[in-house]
Structures are given as C-alpha cells and as structure tokens.
Design an enzyme around this catalytic site. Structure first.
Site, PDB file in Angstrom:
ATOM      1  CG  ASP A 107      -1.705   1.139   1.440  1.00  0.00           C
ATOM      2  OD1 ASP A 107      -2.246   1.598   0.428  1.00  0.00           O
ATOM      3  OD2 ASP A 107      -1.832   1.612   2.582  1.00  0.00           O
ATOM      4  CE  LYS A 108       0.601   7.461  -2.429  1.00  0.00           C
ATOM      5  NZ  LYS A 108       0.917   8.488  -1.464  1.00  0.00           N
ATOM      6  CB  THR A 129      -1.545   3.723  -4.108  1.00  0.00           C
ATOM      7  OG1 THR A 129      -2.087   4.865  -3.478  1.00  0.00           O
ATOM      8  CG2 THR A 129      -1.108   4.080  -5.504  1.00  0.00           C
ATOM      9  CG  ASP A 170      -1.653   2.098   6.776  1.00  0.00           C
ATOM     10  OD1 ASP A 170      -2.074   1.889   5.622  1.00  0.00           O
ATOM     11  OD2 ASP A 170      -1.682   3.210   7.314  1.00  0.00           O
ATOM     12  CG  ASP A 199      -3.853  -1.592   2.803  1.00  0.00           C
ATOM     13  OD1 ASP A 199      -4.056  -1.324   1.608  1.00  0.00           O
ATOM     14  OD2 ASP A 199      -3.413  -0.782   3.626  1.00  0.00           O
TER      15      ASP A 199
END
Lengths: 396, 1106
Positions: B392-393, B671, B810, B814
C-alpha cells in the site's frame, strides 16, 4: 487436523490477546483521563498516545540470546582445514590398517567342514542316517593335518551355516526370567516360548526354540604323533561364555538342581535334562552350563561360529598344537542337512585384536589410501581451479 | 468456537420486546455468556485426545500401536511407539490446556463484569452473563458496552452519545450514536421501565457498519439503523450515562460474529513436507512389499525346511500367510522413516523463530513503542522466499501524517514549497498567533500571500476555508478555552480542518444539527441540514448548511475526477487552470482534493430533503437509493479550488526498496491515489529511476485500448532489448502464446496502470498478458485501485507465477490483500489496527521489512531447510539398516537395534542437536545479509530444500545405512574378542551398529551446523553423552535384576565397547560415511561457492585480521 488446530489456537490467541491488549490500553487511558479531570475539571479525551508516560517501554531486552548475537564458533570448510584432515585420516588409517593386516596374517586358523554332504566325507553316514529317536550316538572321525604349529592358546569353535539364529521368532523364543532362576517363570514360562513352552503338561526348562535347538555335537581332538598314537588334547570348557552371562544373566533356580527342576520337563529335542548337561563337572550344570550359555547368545548372522573349547598353552617350549596329523572325533547328534546347513570345526589363535580378520586391515588400508588420494586430488583441484582465494570481490 | 447451542427458530428476523423476558425467552436467544474455551476439566482428556487423533499422523501411530498388539506381527515392543506418541500427544495437550486455561480466565473475567440492568423499574447490578435479550441496561462513561444495544436515551442532549470502537474495528476516533427521537425523550428510569416497544430486526450477522430494523411502539414504526446501535466491545466516551436495549447478546453480538476463524495459511515448505511424507509412506509400503516377497521366498525355500528348529507360529500354515504378516511387521519396524516428531519439531522451531522476531530490537520503533510481532507462528520460513511484495502507499510507504501544503484558490496557487525544500531553512514559517489566537502552533505553512489574502478579505479565499471548516466529520474537543483537539477519521481531514483553523476559520464544536465555528474572531453557528457522507465509490463528501442569514449552501470536497465532472458549465475556464494546478501538485507527489459549493434555494432544498428522507426510510436497496439521492443534489457546483496535502515518506523507505529490489524481490505499489501522485512517490522512493529504459503507463478505459496498450508495451519491450546493458535475470513467466515477446527483454522497465484499466486487465482473457508484461517490469504501480482489486492482483500473481507473495499495508482497505497474500504484514500506524489484526506479522515502520525478510526470513528458511534435510537423513540412516538386515535374518522383521534404542533414538539421542541447529543456525551475520541482498535468492529459487535436495538427503541416508550395516557385518562376522569369544552375536552387533549410527549422525550434524553457540555444544555433546549413559544404564545389572524379561542386553555395552575391534569398526564406518560428504561439500564450496559461502569466508577473514 494439525493444521486446523493450529489455526484455532491462533484465533484464540488473537482473540484473547486483543482483549488483554484492549483492556490494558483502556486502563491506561482511564488513568490519564482521571488525572486530567482532577487537574482541570474537564473530561479528557484521552488518546492512546497520551498514555505514553504510563505505558512501560516494550523495547525487547538487549541480550545476546534474544538478539541472536550469541558468541559462536563458525567453522568453514576451507582448503586449510579439509585437506589436512584428509591427509591426517589417511596417515592414521594406513598404519593402523597395516598393523591390523599383519597381526591378522600372523594368526593361525584352521577350518574343517564335517557336515557330511559328500559321500567321501567320513560323517556322511551319520548325517544320512540321523534319527531323532536313535539311542546310540553316531560317531565319526575326520583326519586333518596342521601345516604349521599353533603357538599360544588355541580356541576351538564350531561353526554353523544357514542357521537362522537371528530370526525374529527364534530370537524372542526364550524366557530370561526363567533362565535367571525365577521360580514362577520356571513353572510358568513366558508365552514367547511357544510352541516349546510345555510338553506333556509340564513346563519346559529351559523353554523356547533357542534352548530346544541347543547344539549338542561332541567334538574331541586327538594328535597323531610320530608313533601313530592318538593323544587326547585336553579341551577346557570353562571361560567360553561372557562373564555377565555366566554370573548375572543365567542363574539356577536352586542349589540342588534335581530338586529345583522337579516338575519341569526337558526340551523336546534334548536327550538329557538341563541339570545333567555336564556329567563331569557338577558346577557346570543347569542354566549356567557354559555350552548352553554360549548357544543362548544368539548370533547376528546366519553363518556364525561359537566358541567350543579352549586349548591351553602348556609350556613355553612346545607349541600348543604342533604341526602334524590330527583326528577330530565327532559325536554326530545335530542334524543340519534337512535345511541345507553346514557344520564346521575351527581352530584359531588370537592376537590383541581377536581372531583372524583380514577385512578390517584391508578396509583400513583402502580407506586410508582413498583419503590420502582424495587429499591429493582435492589439493590439485584447489590449486588449479580456485582463483578466488581472495574473496575481495563479492558479486552483488 | 462459540457454542451455537441455541438455534433460533426464526432465521429471517429477530423480535425483541423491551422489558419482557417471558416474551423474549420464547425465541431462545443466546444469553450474554460467552464461551470461547473448548474444554472443561472432565471433557479435556477425551475431547483433546479425540481432536489429536483426527490428525493423520497420530492416527497412523495409533494404528501401528494396535498392530503391535498382535503377537504374530509385533516386531517391536509396544513402548517403542507409545513413548514417542505419548510424548507428542502430551506436548500438544499441555499446549492446548494452557491455551484453554487462559481462555477460561478471559471468559470468566468478561462474563463476570458488572452491568446495571433495569429490572422491574430498579437498577440492579448483574453480571454480564446474566444479561438477557430485551433487558434495558444503563451504561456509564468509560464502560464497555456489554452486548449489542439499541440506544434508547442518553444523558447528553438529543439522545447523543459518543463511543470509541477501537476494540471492534481499530479506529481510534470517537463516533457519535443517536437514539431514535421518541425514545430519547423517555429520559429517566421510570419511563424506561414501562417502555414496551418491540424491535424487529435482521438476524445476527457480522457486518459492523450495518443494522436494519424497525421499532414498533405505540402503534408507530421507527426505522433503526446502525446509527442507533451500541455494539459490544465499544467504550462509552464523553457521555455521562445512557440506556440501551439489548438486541444481540453473547455469541450473537457483532464482535463475536466477527471473530470467526481466519483463513489458514500454509507455507510451501509445509505443502512440500506433506507431499514428501506421503512419498515416504509410499516408500514404506514398497519396502514392506519387497521384504514380504523376500519373506515368502525365504519361508518357502528355507524356512519350511528349518521348521525342525523353528516351527511356524500356529496360525501360519503357508509361506504366503507368513509373508502377509511379515509385511505388517516390517511396516511397524520401518515406521520410523515417517518421523512422528517431525511436525512437533517443526512447530517448535517456528515458535523459536517467531520469538526472535518479537525480540528483535532493530525492529522496535521507540517513537510508537511497538516491537515487531509475529502474529502467526507458522509462516516464518516463507519470509525467506518472497518474490513479490504488494505494498500500500499511504501509511505504508508514507507516514500518513498529512500536512496542508499547497492550495489553489480561484485559479491562484499558494504555497510554493514542499517539505523537502524547506529543510534549507530559507523560508520562514508563518506565525499565525498574532492573527489568530486559536491557531494550532504545530501547523506549518510557508507562503504569506495566502494569509495576506485572508486578511484582506478575499471572498473566494474566505469561502474556501469556510468550506474546509464545515465540510468534514471531525469531532472537536475543547479541553480549555481555545485549546482545541480535533479527532478525525482520516488524517487528510484533520489536516484540512487544521489548515482552516489557522487561517482563521476555526471549527469549534458540532451537534447533530449545528456546526459552530469562529470566522476571523467572530463566532458563527451554522445549521447542519445534511451530511452526504464519504465512501470509496462516491469519493467525495458534502454538507448542506444554512448560515445564520438563512442561506442554504452545499459544500462539497472530493477527488478531482469525480468533482470536476459535476461542476456548472460556467466553471470551464477556472476548471482548466485548477486542473493544471492539480496536475502540478500530483506531480509533486501531493494528495489532492477539489472543493466546490452550490447554492440551494429553499424550494430545492425542500424537494431534495423529501426525496432523501424517502430514500433513508427505504428498507430495501437503501444504500443505492441514498447514493442516487446524493448524486442528484451534487450537481452544477461552483469550483472553489483545490487543496494539496503532503504525506511524507517514511524513514528509510527508498533504501529499503533499493535493498529489496537488489534481493530480486519485485515490489508492486497498489494505491488508491491518483496516477501522478503514485508515480511521483514511485520516484521519490526510488522504485522508479531516471535510468529506467521506459515507464509504461496504461490508462485505457476500454478493453480494446488496454489491450492495445499491452501490445505496444510488448513491442517496445522488444525494441528495448538491445539497449539494456546488463543481462537481466531470465524471466520465468510461463510464456503465454501471444506475448512471449516479453521473455527476452532486458533493460529496466516500469509499469503504471490505472484502476479502470486494471479492471479490464484482470479479466480472464487479458490477465495473462497483464501478468507477463507486469512481471517483465522492475516496478509496477497500480493506482486508483479498490480494495477488491488489490486482492485480485495478489491472487492473479499467486495463480500464475506460483511465487510467494507478501502484502503490506496499514489500513482497512488493505485487509483483503493482506488476507489473500501468502504473507500479510500489517503496519501499526495511524489508521487503526484492522490491518494488523488481519496480518501475520506486524511492525510500525516499512523499513523493518528488509530486516524481516532478509534477516529473519532468510535465516528461518535456511534453518528450516537444513533441519528438514538432516531430519530425513537421520531417520533414513536409522531405519534402512533394518531393511538390509532383513536379507540376513530370513525377512523376519527382526530389528537391528535394541528396542530401547529405537524408542529413544528420535526423541532423546538425536532430537536436540538438530533442534538447536534449526533454531540458532546462521550462515552469515545479519548485517551481511542486508549488505548483500543477493543472499536472499536461494530462498526465492527454493534451492535449499526441494525434491532434489530431499532425494539427496534420502540417498545419503540410505548410503549411511548401507555402510552402517555392512561394515560391522563384514568386520564382526569373523572377529572375536581378545578372550576368543566371537563378536558376531546379535547383541554385540546391535550395540556396535547403534553406537556407530549415533556417532555418524552426530558428526553429520556437526558438519551441518554452521554456528556453534553454547546450546549447540551442550546439545551435541549432551546427546552423545546421554546415549552412552542411558545405554550403560539400560544394560546394567541393576535393571536386569529387577526386570529380567525386559532388559535382555545386560552386560552388552560393557563387553562390546571394551573391544578395540568394535571401536575400529565404528571409526571405519564413520570415516566411510563422512569422508565422501566432506569431500563433496569441500568441492562445492571451493569450486562453485554460493554467495553465502563467499560472504562467510570474507567475514571470517575480516574478523581474523581485525
């Protein structure tokens, strides 16, 4: 199965852990919020970060164990360690091998097959006409010549071939309690002894297939001297069994053997009961008869030899068995032809490492040489191909 | 599992009448007592044993045990199997019992919590477990909610109350719940005691954010939504007290419904191990058949003749039956090739590795006081085999700490400098305090023209910040006058509201109907008419407010893509300028939002309000109808401007990514951000570099255009073939017919794909093309992806590449990706703990990933592989000796060793050294594996333990068994003791072979161990010592005298081990077993050194010189 269970544990742990963690956090938060209340009389929107002062640091301990920094010896296989190892093994093994080979070669050994397979064999008729019921023992004599004198003590063995003393059913067919002199086992032998547990309604002592198949040929040795007279060679029958067998493992059920074995029967193949095995020596009877003990120590392989008698050295001047003609007189009681077995008599001297054993010496010499040779080959390979001895350039 | 003893008869709906226990009892709803424990004292043993015997391995050994009780088959004493089995069972049982004990404890603690229940008009203290559905309970501030409650009334105005749901969904911000207006008026106890409303609602389910029900009271219907519910696990905050009606209790609550079992993940080693165990079973059967045939032949040719000395057992009347029995006998004695202790040992090793992860100081973040945590103990070695990382970004690569950085207002851009520029200190941070006493001192902004513009009263600027101060769902708390604390669901919102605050538009407080702000020192209260909430599909939120003057205005903020489509046509020019600005911001890696408003007339509002209310009341398709209603009003808006928020990269992200890509791990960023932002972050974290041959961007909206894009990528990739200098690693994509062009490209490429293109690319007919293209690229960035797409991408790679995937994230979005990847890593950061709860490993910084993979993962893999190799080896070396002996003992299933040796070999003599190796071994120090990321490759290529390695181990084991049998056999057959007694008796042979075996496997473990800690020394020497000690004890006279029938080997140890020939035999056998291995390993290290060998050597030389 396993997998699901682990899964469950995990879930439970998570659940519980979550609860605990949650309640701890709540407790911390409540603590701060109450503090705040006291100070300014307001509700505090305590956040978990606000509780940092209360919460103990969770930093893991800085111990060598937990940080995986335990001091450790880290051996590597380098030319500096492996090649010397090969040479050292070679240098140790070759002399040992030579020593073993030489001492094995110095051992005198003589072997004679007296099964009586061939018609030419003196024991042929005994072997052919064997009957379990015959009352008169069949005796045959074999003549042989020793080319070289046997110095020092000579050990006399009988050897059997194709005899499966290591068969599972054979090995377990005994009762060690009975053989140890246990009264209850004497009267009620272990089930392992079947079908040689009882005969005629009486318990067999000693029970089991091993005892039942006791080797009962009698071997006698005569030296034919220059006058063509037969001189009996004295055969010692003591000291042929393991000390622990003779003194610990095998015990008679009582002092008076006849009384002790009252109410038991002899094994079906036997001619005499166990307490009459050695008429010449009353102390060598019952379960502690050494021939019996030797037989009861089962062999690992289907071809084996067992110590029969010892010929003691008489004086320093004359050899124990001088070269010359000998006669082996066999009382042929033990049939082996039915299962294609063979019987041998072996005479052998002994060195520090036991009897004649050429294999060990040759094996040591071979392994030592191969190690040495491998060392040389590896050394050459190492020098020829290994250009990266300085590992400054690690590819990345 | 929770015990679902209660089977509600009515599955479709649930009826609950307040204050009427008799009525509710008819439905037999679950009580509020929860039971997560599985056993009690009485049921523990039977239930636990039953569970354990459901495992194939345990049942197999039980089966063996039963076989052993048949005297004709029994080739081993019963205890040789029962002792290891009992050991394994009791270790597991102890573990289960401990787990269950804690479960009981926590159940009791929870069940015995006190709550105040309204019974016959009086508040009585009751334990939680005695609370029934239909009871009304009173909650006080900071109390846990005992069950899923319908909020009836509260001490706060409007029946409001605040809850924290961290326990439930991990979100730490407070949420508001409001009671239905009719019940909120009930107020005090007496009224509540006579309340007899009936709730009809959906049956228990696990949807946390949904509740559908109707309250029938006094002949009226009231719709109930999630907004009226207090769920178990929440904590009441900032509310003095409230009353609630229990709707779901105990196992029916959403909290318990959600704690379902997680999908179990297995490692590839696990699967391989299971396959191999099956093969070994097959092998075992083959051996059994061979020996049984041998037995048949032997019994026919020899055994039948030998019957005068050894008659057949009573039931055996021919050689075929004997062979049949012999087969089972051999299955019993050869069972040790299927090692009973394998699974337990593997678990122990993995547990050890997990502890090392938890204990690692270098994965501890002191700022957030979080240590890394291995939440799963079964995946460690797979960490050493990861090939794809899906990241994830936001919050993972970045800190998720947002700062308001730039904005564009009415075509004018403000805030020229991003964070990185300001480090030089040339720019002065704006000081807001003289202008605005309510300003947040931590807020940074560097462009004073914006402040000037506010000060001069530019109407656009004012409207811009007014929107920011009104259009959000932030809660505020005012600890003391002027000291405001904002609680925002997302950090972006917090940043925007804080920006508005500093520029003079201070959000002070909200009630369900009003928002109070201070606008340049002047307090203003707006009437809040509606909140059109944010969701992932709408990608925007709006509020409709009426200002004190009575004007109604809709304020909307949202993703530019959706918002710019909904503007009034007259905004065209402004829109163009703003779009340019937006693109600029995105190119700087900023997160952008567009802002707009719409004036509504009273009539428009009334009309829409009516349709909205209709949609809100609808029972079916409520969400869809609401969305449609929102859609209707968010039209023809006037553009105000755009905001740009910076999300700083986490510490060490570029370095970590560089190291991981050197380790040949492909990193894909998935993302929700827009393409420009994502690409920019890609550059700043060094995923994308200027050296790259080409960065392909795929953003087609239709199937054709996406396909076209892929085609052109393939072509270009081929052209790029010549330009790429370094020999790229050969791609292992199984080439699909049309696109195997991608296989021979070299040079570095990157792929950026948009969410809508991805939707097409994930379709069945194009996925191969997508996979092959994407895998040929060094970096892949998917932007604008939905949580579902994240999971789909992971599944796609899992399906087509057979590679180990790791997903790291996080946020709640996700979770699906974390669950579907082989390994899920949760970053415990700003966005709650949902990702962490779903993850297998968790820590607080992205950079710890390199240590997790390159150090812990690599070591775990290495250790596990070495462990397995050795484990199979030692069991084969041990067991196959029986096979060779079979040819000499008439295939009678006679064992070579003493039965006690067979019992203890696996559990005492050889277990600990290999466990120590499996737990402590290291080939290179941890810093080295970070310095040389290429060291990670053997794990990815699965080089250390695969079928080939397995066969090598097996072959080595068999070779060892041949040597161990035939060398003593050849030596001892003619040898005698120095007293003349032959050495070829069975017991001497057994002791010699066993001793040689223990010594050979000890030397072998010594060769395999690369890292001799004190534990290894203690265990290796201790095992050897224990072997001799135990053997002498078992062969002692003392034991024999007590149990003469059990200890047949009396005196064997002494008389055998005193013979020089025996020791010469053991030395010879050891040399023959070990020398070839030594030579082979030396040649491997010397001629074809692996990188780890080189590094290890290098490290040693360095240590030597320093």
């Amino acid at each position: 199965g396993e997998i699901n269970k682990t899964d469950q544990h995990q879930y439970y742990n998570e659940w519980i852990f979550g609860l605990e963690k949650g309640s701890k956090r709540i407790a911390a938060m409540m603590a701060t919020s109450y503090n705040a209340k006291e100070e300014d009389g307001h509700h505090s929107g305590a956040s978990s970060h606000g509780a940092a002062g209360v919460v103990k640091s969770k930093k893991p301990d800085n111990t060598a164990f937990k940080q995986q920094r335990l001091p450790a010896w880290q051996p590597i296989l380098t030319a500096g360690t492996v090649l010397p190892a090969f040479f050292v093994i070679g240098l140790i093994f070759i002399p040992i091998g030579i020593g073993l080979y030489v001492s094995s070669n110095n051992i005198k050994e003589f072997e004679i097959d007296y099964t009586g397979v061939d018609i030419s064999n003196p024991c042929y008729s005994c072997a052919k006409n064997f009957s379990w019921n015959s009352t008169t023992p069949c005796v045959c004599s074999m003549n042989f010549t020793l080319e070289q004198p046997f110095e020092s003590n000579v050990f006399m063995y009988y050897g059997l071939s194709n005899f499966y003393q290591n068969h599972r059913r054979y090995v377990k067919s005994r009762d060690d309690s009975q053989l140890n002199g246990d009264q209850s086992a004497l009267k009620n032998p272990s089930k392992e002894c079947e079908p040689y547990r009882t005969s005629d309604g009486l318990p067999i002592a000693p029970c089991g297939a091993i005892a039942n198949s006791l080797f009962n040929d009698t071997l006698e040795l005569y030296h034919i001297d220059s006058n063509n007279t037969r001189n009996t060679i004295p055969l010692v029958k003591k000291g042929i069994a393991w000390w622990t067998d003779k003194h610990v493992k095998f015990r008679n059920p009582g002092e008076n053997l006849t009384a002790a074995f009252q109410g038991t029967n002899k094994p079906v193949n036997w001619r005499k009961p166990v307490y009459e095995l050695d008429p010449s020596d009353p102390d060598n009877n019952g379960f502690i008869n050494e021939d019996f003990i030797v037989w009861m120590r089962t062999a690992a392989l289907p071809t084996f030899r067992k110590l029969y008698r010892i010929i003691q050295k008489k004086s320093n001047t004359t050899p124990t068995l001088p070269s010359g003609k000998y006669v082996l007189e066999i009382t042929y009681n033990y049939p082996v032809l039915s299962f294609d077995g063979r019987k041998r008599m072996i005479l052998s001297t002994i060195s520090w490492m036991g009897g004649k054993n050429p294999f060990l010496g040759i094996a040591y010499i071979t392994v030592g040489s191969i190690c040495f040779f491998l060392g040389v080959v590896l050394l050459i390979i190492h020098h020829k191909y290994d250009t990266r001895s300085n590992s400054a350039d690690i590819p990345n | 599992m929770h015990q679902h003893k209660q089977k509600p008869k009515n599955k479709e709906e649930r009826r609950v009448r307040a204050n009427d226990r008799d009525y509710n009892e008819k439905f037999q709803y679950a009580s509020n007592c929860i039971m997560t424990s599985k056993y009690n004292i009485i049921t523990f043993l039977p239930v636990n044993l039953f569970e354990q015997f459901q495992e194939v391995a345990n049942t197999y050994f039980l089966f063996l045990l039963i076989l052993q009780l048949i005297p004709q088959i029994s080739s081993l004493s019963w205890f040789t199997t029962i002792v290891p089995l009992a050991l394994v069972l009791s270790i597991t049982a102890v573990k289960d019992a401990t787990d269950d004990y804690f479960r009981h404890k926590s159940d009791n603690q929870v069940n015995n919590r006190q709550s105040q229940v309204l019974i016959r008009g009086l508040l009585q203290n009751e334990k939680w477990m005695n609370v029934r559905v239909g009871d009304i309970i009173k909650l006080e501030n900071n109390q846990f909610v005992a069950a899923d409650l319908l909020l009836l009334s509260s001490s706060e105005p409007h029946g409001l109350c605040y809850i924290e749901t961290a326990e439930l969904d991990g979100e730490t911000n407070m949420k508001v719940r409001q009671s239905v207006s009719v019940t909120s008026e009930l107020g005090d106890q007496n009224n509540l005691a006579s309340f007899d409303g009936e709730v009809v609602c959906e049956p228990p389910n696990n949807k946390l954010d949904r509740f559908c029900g109707t309250l029938y009271w006094r002949d009226k219907k009231y719709t109930l939504t999630n907004q009226n519910m207090l769920l178990r696990g929440c904590v009441l905050r900032n509310t003095e007290a409230c009353y609630g009606l229990v709707i779901f209790a105990g196992p029916d609550t959403k909290l318990m419904q959600n704690s379902g079992r997680t999908k179990f993940k297995r490692t590839s080693i696990d699967r391989l191990m299971n396959t191999l165990v099956l093969w070994i079973f097959g092998f075992l059967v083959c051996m059994g058949v061979i020996l049984a045939v041998g037995n048949a032949v032997w019994e026919r040719e020899v055994g039948s003749l030998f019957q005068s000395y050894l008659p057949w057992d009573p039931p055996v009347d021919n050689f075929l039956f004997s062979a049949f029995l012999s087969f089972w006998s051999y299955v019993i004695i050869l069972n040790t090739v299927v090692p009973i202790s394998l699974y337990v040992s593997v678990e122990v090793i993995r547990l050890g590795h997990s502890y090392f992860i938890n204990w690692d100081q270098q994965m501890f973040c002191s700022q957030c006081n979080t240590a890394a945590e291995a939440r799963t103990t079964t995946l460690n070695e797979e960490l050493g085999q990861v090939e794809y990382i899906f990241s994830d970004k936001t919050g993972t690569l970045t800190q998720n700490i947002m700062s308001f950085n730039k904005c564009s207002i009415n075509g004018q851009t403000y805030g020229k400098y991003t964070h990185t520029h300001t480090l030089s200190g040339r720019f002065i941070r704006l000081d807001f305090t003289p202008f605005n006493p309510l300003a947040d001192p931590n807020f940074c902004f560097y462009d004073d023209t914006l402040l000037e513009s506010v000060k001069v009263g530019d109407s656009h600027t004012h409207e811009f910040f007014r929107l920011l101060s009104l259009c959000h769902t932030v809660m505020s708390e005012e600890k003391s006058e002027g000291e405001l604390v904002y609680k925002a669901q997302s950090p972006d919102e917090g940043a925007l509201v804080t920006a508005a605050r500093n520029f003079g538009f201070v959000f002070r407080s909200r009630t369900p109907g009003t928002i109070t702000t201070t606008e340049i020192g002047r307090p203003v209260t707006y009437t809040l008419l509606a909140i059109l909430d944010f969701n992932n599909i709408r990608k925007r939120m709006s509020v409709i407010v009426r200002n004190p003057e009575g004007r109604i205005r809709l304020y909307c903020k949202g993703a530019d893509t959706v918002l710019l489509e909904r503007l009034h046509p007259c905004n065209q020019e402004l829109m163009n300028i703003t779009s340019d600005h937006l693109n600029e911001y995105a190119a700087d890696g900023l997160r952008t939002l567009a802002l707009a408003y719409r004036d509504l007339s009273e009539d428009e509002w009334e009309a829409w309000s009516e349709s909205h209310r209709c949609a809100d009341k609808a029972t079916n398709c409520r969400e869809d109808r609401l969305a449609a209603a929102y859609e209707e009003i968010e039209q023809d808006m006037m553009l105000l401007g755009a905001t740009a928020i910076e999300d700083k990269l986490q510490e060490g992200v570029p370095e970590t990514i560089a190291v991981l890509s050197l380790a040949n791990i492909k990193i894909w960023v998935l993302t929700g951000d827009k393409q420009e932002t994502a690409v920019n972050i890609g550059y700043s974290c060094k995923m994308l570099t200027d050296n790259m041959t080409e960065v392909f961007i795929i953003r087609g909206h239709t199937v054709q255009s996406v396909r076209q894009d892929f085609r052109s990528v393939s072509l270009e990739g081929q052209e790029g073939d010549g330009t790429g200098g370094e020999g790229g690693k050969q791609l292992q994509c199984p080439p699909p017919p049309p696109s195997n062009l991608m296989d021979n490209i070299s040079g570095e490429f990157a792929l950026v794909i948009n969410g809508h293109s991805l939707a097409h690319a994930l379709e069945a007919d194009m996925e191969m093309e997508f996979v092959s293209t994407a895998c040929a690229c060094k970096a892949v960035i998917c932007c604008r992806v939905t949580p579902l797409q994240k999971a789909q991408v992971v599944e796609l790679i899992k399906k087509h590449k057979k590679a180990v995937t790791l997903a790291i994230g996080d946020g709640a979005n996700d979770v699906s990706m974390i669950k579907s990847a082989h390994i899920g890593v949760g970053i415990s950061g700003q966005e709650g703990i949902q990702a962490v709860l779903a993850s297998d490993y968790s820590f607080s910084q992205f950079r710890f990933l390199q240590r997790l993979l390159l150090v812990h993962g690599r070591w775990s893999y290495l250790r596990m592989c070495r462990f397995l190799c050795y484990f199979f080896y030692k069991n084969f070396a041990f067991t196959m000796v029986h096979f060779w002996f079979g040819f000499f003992c008439g295939f009678s299933a006679q064992t070579v060793y003493d039965q006690y040796f067979i019992t203890l070999y696996n559990i005492v003599y050889t277990s600990l050294p290999v466990l120590a190796m499996g737990i402590f071994d290291q080939d290179v120090p941890d810093q080295r594996s970070l310095e040389y990321p290429k060291l990670y490759e053997p794990g990815q290529l699965n080089l250390l333990f695969n079928k080939r390695e397995f066969f090598i181990c097996i072959a080595q084991g068999i070779y060892t068994s041949v040597v161990l049998f035939f060398v003593p056999c050849a030596v001892l057959s003619d040898a005698t003791q120095s007293t003349g007694v032959p050495l070829a008796d069975y017991q001497t042979f057994a002791v010699t072979t066993a001793t040689a075996l223990v010594i050979v496997v000890s030397v072998q473990i010594a060769l395999d161990t690369g890292f001799w800690t004190v534990f290894n020394h203690v265990f290796v020497w201790g095992s050897l010592g224990s072997y001799f000690t135990i053997m002498f004890a078992l062969h002692s006279q003392t034991l024999f005298k007590i149990f003469p029938n059990q200890f047949h080997f009396v005196g064997s140890a002494q008389s055998t081990l005193l013979q020089p020939v025996v020791w010469l035999t053991i030395a010879l056998a050891t040399a023959i077993c070990i020398v070839p291995v030594l030579a082979f390993r030396f040649l491997k290290v010397d001629l074809k050194p692996q990188l780890s060998d080189t590094v290890r050597k290098h490290t040693q030389t360095q240590r030597f010189y320093h």
